[in-house]
Design a protein around this motif. Structure first.
Motif, short mmCIF file in Angstrom:
data_model
loop_
_atom_site.label_atom_id
_atom_site.label_comp_id
_atom_site.label_asym_id
_atom_site.label_seq_id
_atom_site.Cartn_x
_atom_site.Cartn_y
_atom_site.Cartn_z
N ASP A 10 -14.70 144.37 -30.44
CA ASP A 10 -14.61 144.57 -31.88
C ASP A 10 -15.28 143.36 -32.53
OD1 ASP A 10 -13.93 144.70 -34.57
OD2 ASP A 10 -11.88 145.39 -34.21
N LEU A 11 -16.56 143.49 -32.80
CA LEU A 11 -17.36 142.34 -33.25
C LEU A 11 -16.95 141.86 -34.64
CD1 LEU A 11 -20.89 143.30 -31.88
CD2 LEU A 11 -19.14 141.82 -30.87
N GLU A 12 -16.44 142.75 -35.47
CA GLU A 12 -15.98 142.32 -36.79
C GLU A 12 -14.77 141.41 -36.66
OE1 GLU A 12 -14.42 144.22 -41.05
OE2 GLU A 12 -15.20 145.55 -39.48
N LEU A 13 -13.81 141.80 -35.81
CA LEU A 13 -12.65 140.96 -35.57
C LEU A 13 -13.07 139.65 -34.90
CD1 LEU A 13 -9.58 140.43 -35.40
CD2 LEU A 13 -9.59 141.67 -33.22
N ALA A 14 -13.97 139.75 -33.96
CA ALA A 14 -14.43 138.56 -33.25
C ALA A 14 -15.05 137.55 -34.21
CB ALA A 14 -15.43 138.94 -32.16
N GLU A 15 -15.79 138.05 -35.19
CA GLU A 15 -16.43 137.16 -36.17
C GLU A 15 -15.38 136.47 -37.03
OE1 GLU A 15 -19.71 137.32 -39.82
OE2 GLU A 15 -19.28 139.11 -38.63
N ILE A 16 -14.36 137.22 -37.43
CA ILE A 16 -13.29 136.63 -38.27
C ILE A 16 -12.55 135.54 -37.50
CG2 ILE A 16 -11.07 137.11 -39.37
CD1 ILE A 16 -12.15 139.93 -40.01
N LEU A 17 -12.18 135.86 -36.26
CA LEU A 17 -11.44 134.90 -35.46
C LEU A 17 -12.29 133.67 -35.11
CD1 LEU A 17 -9.56 137.30 -33.01
CD2 LEU A 17 -8.62 136.12 -35.01
N SER A 18 -13.55 133.91 -34.78
CA SER A 18 -14.45 132.81 -34.42
C SER A 18 -14.63 131.84 -35.58
CB SER A 18 -15.82 133.35 -33.99
OG SER A 18 -15.70 134.12 -32.83
N GLU A 19 -14.81 132.40 -36.77
CA GLU A 19 -14.98 131.56 -37.96
C GLU A 19 -13.73 130.73 -38.23
OE1 GLU A 19 -15.95 132.05 -42.75
OE2 GLU A 19 -16.40 133.69 -41.36
N TYR A 20 -12.57 131.37 -38.09
CA TYR A 20 -11.31 130.65 -38.34
C TYR A 20 -11.12 129.54 -37.31
CZ TYR A 20 -6.36 129.70 -39.08
OH TYR A 20 -5.15 129.08 -39.33
N LEU A 21 -11.34 129.84 -36.04
CA LEU A 21 -11.16 128.83 -35.00
C LEU A 21 -12.18 127.71 -35.12
CD1 LEU A 21 -10.38 131.14 -31.92
CD2 LEU A 21 -8.76 129.83 -33.32
N SER A 22 -13.40 128.06 -35.51
CA SER A 22 -14.44 127.04 -35.72
C SER A 22 -14.06 126.11 -36.86
CB SER A 22 -15.78 127.70 -36.00
OG SER A 22 -16.21 128.48 -34.91
N ASP A 23 -13.50 126.68 -37.92
CA ASP A 23 -13.06 125.86 -39.05
C ASP A 23 -11.94 124.90 -38.66
OD1 ASP A 23 -14.88 127.07 -40.70
OD2 ASP A 23 -13.46 128.47 -41.61
N SER A 29 -17.48 131.09 -28.13
CA SER A 29 -18.58 131.96 -27.68
C SER A 29 -18.01 133.37 -27.53
CB SER A 29 -19.13 131.49 -26.33
OG SER A 29 -19.65 130.17 -26.42
N VAL A 30 -18.72 134.36 -28.05
CA VAL A 30 -18.23 135.74 -28.04
C VAL A 30 -19.14 136.60 -27.18
CG1 VAL A 30 -17.70 137.79 -29.42
CG2 VAL A 30 -17.22 135.50 -30.34
N VAL A 31 -18.52 137.38 -26.29
CA VAL A 31 -19.25 138.41 -25.54
C VAL A 31 -18.47 139.71 -25.69
CG1 VAL A 31 -20.26 136.78 -23.89
CG2 VAL A 31 -18.08 137.87 -23.37
N ASP A 32 -19.18 140.83 -25.67
CA ASP A 32 -18.50 142.11 -25.91
C ASP A 32 -18.47 143.01 -24.68
OD1 ASP A 32 -21.16 142.72 -25.82
OD2 ASP A 32 -21.21 143.81 -27.73
N GLU A 33 -18.92 142.48 -23.52
CA GLU A 33 -18.91 143.26 -22.30
C GLU A 33 -18.20 142.47 -21.19
OE1 GLU A 33 -22.87 144.34 -21.29
OE2 GLU A 33 -23.16 145.58 -23.09
N LEU A 51 -8.92 137.36 -24.38
CA LEU A 51 -9.38 138.58 -23.72
C LEU A 51 -8.76 139.83 -24.33
CD1 LEU A 51 -10.77 140.10 -21.36
CD2 LEU A 51 -8.77 139.51 -19.96
N ASP A 52 -9.62 140.75 -24.75
CA ASP A 52 -9.18 142.08 -25.18
C ASP A 52 -8.97 142.94 -23.94
OD1 ASP A 52 -8.57 144.28 -26.73
OD2 ASP A 52 -10.67 144.83 -27.07
N LEU A 53 -8.08 143.92 -24.02
CA LEU A 53 -7.84 144.79 -22.86
C LEU A 53 -8.70 146.04 -22.86
CD1 LEU A 53 -3.96 144.69 -22.24
CD2 LEU A 53 -5.78 143.31 -21.20
N THR A 54 -9.04 146.53 -24.03
CA THR A 54 -9.82 147.77 -24.13
C THR A 54 -11.30 147.43 -24.24
OG1 THR A 54 -7.94 148.81 -25.27
CG2 THR A 54 -10.05 149.96 -25.35
N LEU A 55 -11.97 147.43 -23.08
CA LEU A 55 -13.37 147.03 -23.03
C LEU A 55 -14.20 148.12 -22.36
CD1 LEU A 55 -12.80 143.37 -21.81
CD2 LEU A 55 -13.58 144.03 -24.09
N PRO A 56 -15.48 148.19 -22.69
CA PRO A 56 -16.36 149.20 -22.06
C PRO A 56 -16.71 148.81 -20.63
CG PRO A 56 -17.63 147.78 -23.52
CD PRO A 56 -16.19 147.37 -23.69
N GLY A 57 -16.56 149.76 -19.71
CA GLY A 57 -17.02 149.54 -18.35
C GLY A 57 -16.00 148.98 -17.39
#
Length: 224
Positions: A10-23, A29-33, A51-57
């Protein structure tokens, strides 16, 4: 600053969390696979994984198990799966924490700080075990190669003082002045006798010293 790897599709969530943690002082670092997450962990150092549990592959539970086989890094599960079975399986497969979505980023940050503190304390303990001499002020004890030495108060104070100087040479007079248990009227010869007793207790040959060295015209130093 901690290096954090977030495996989240969920790249939108990842961006929100990354920005908050960076602040708040962390680098994310975010990967989606999942397989990209594994390869990233193997090519760069990270302090913690989110780690998210619902991932592709590849299911996140299986990914968690694979990460744990190869790394001792803290793993925080961030998942919309609220079933108790998923939580139990995640913890059984090596996760250190489980945070059900949705959650406030402040809570994630607090949990990250908690796990990083534990890792820091764990590392300090491991570093102490590697040291030949470990001073326990609270227990008024010094361990040598993992074994507690049976020291008199004077022996403890002198050995502790030598260790505190980190290899620096100290005079007998300095030892007398800085060790509370040593009487100011104590002679230099008495210091030599106490040093001899300490050497005996660590099994050291004074003619071929490994740790406590006599410095001609000055006093002693300890090699750590």
């Amino acid at each position: 600053m901690a290096e954090i790897l977030m495996i989240e599709d969920d790249l939108e969530l990842a961006e929100i969390l990354s920005e908050y943690l960076s602040d708040n002082g962390h680098k994310v670092s975010v990967v989606d696979e999942p397989y990209l997450g594994l390869s990233t962990l193997n090519t760069k150092h990270f302090d913690l994984v989110i780690l998210d549990l619902t991932l592709p592959g590849l299911d996140g539970l299986e990914l968690c198990k694979q990460i744990r086989k190869e790394h001792e890094i803290p793993i925080i599960i961030s998942s919309a799966r609220h079933d108790i079975t998923d939580k139990v399986n995640a913890l059984d497969n090596g996760a250190d924490d489980y945070l059900p979505k949705p959650y406030d980023p402040q809570e994630l940050l607090a949990r990250i700080r908690s796990h990083l503190r534990r890792e820091s304390l764990k590392q300090e303990k491991e570093d102490d075990i590697k040291k030949d001499f470990v001073v326990d002020d609270y227990g008024h004890q010094i361990c040598f190669k993992g074994e507690a030495l049976n020291l008199t108060t004077a022996e403890y104070d002198i050995l502790k003082y030598l260790i505190s100087k980190q290899g620096g040479a100290v005079s007998r007079e300095e030892i007398i002045y800085n060790c509370e248990s040593i009487n100011e009227d104590t002679s230099n010869k008495s210091i030599d006798v106490i040093i001899g007793r300490i050497r005996a207790k660590i099994g050291e040959n004074p003619k071929e010293p490994r740790y406590i060295h006599a410095i001609r015209g000055i006093g002693y130093k300890i090699t750590l």
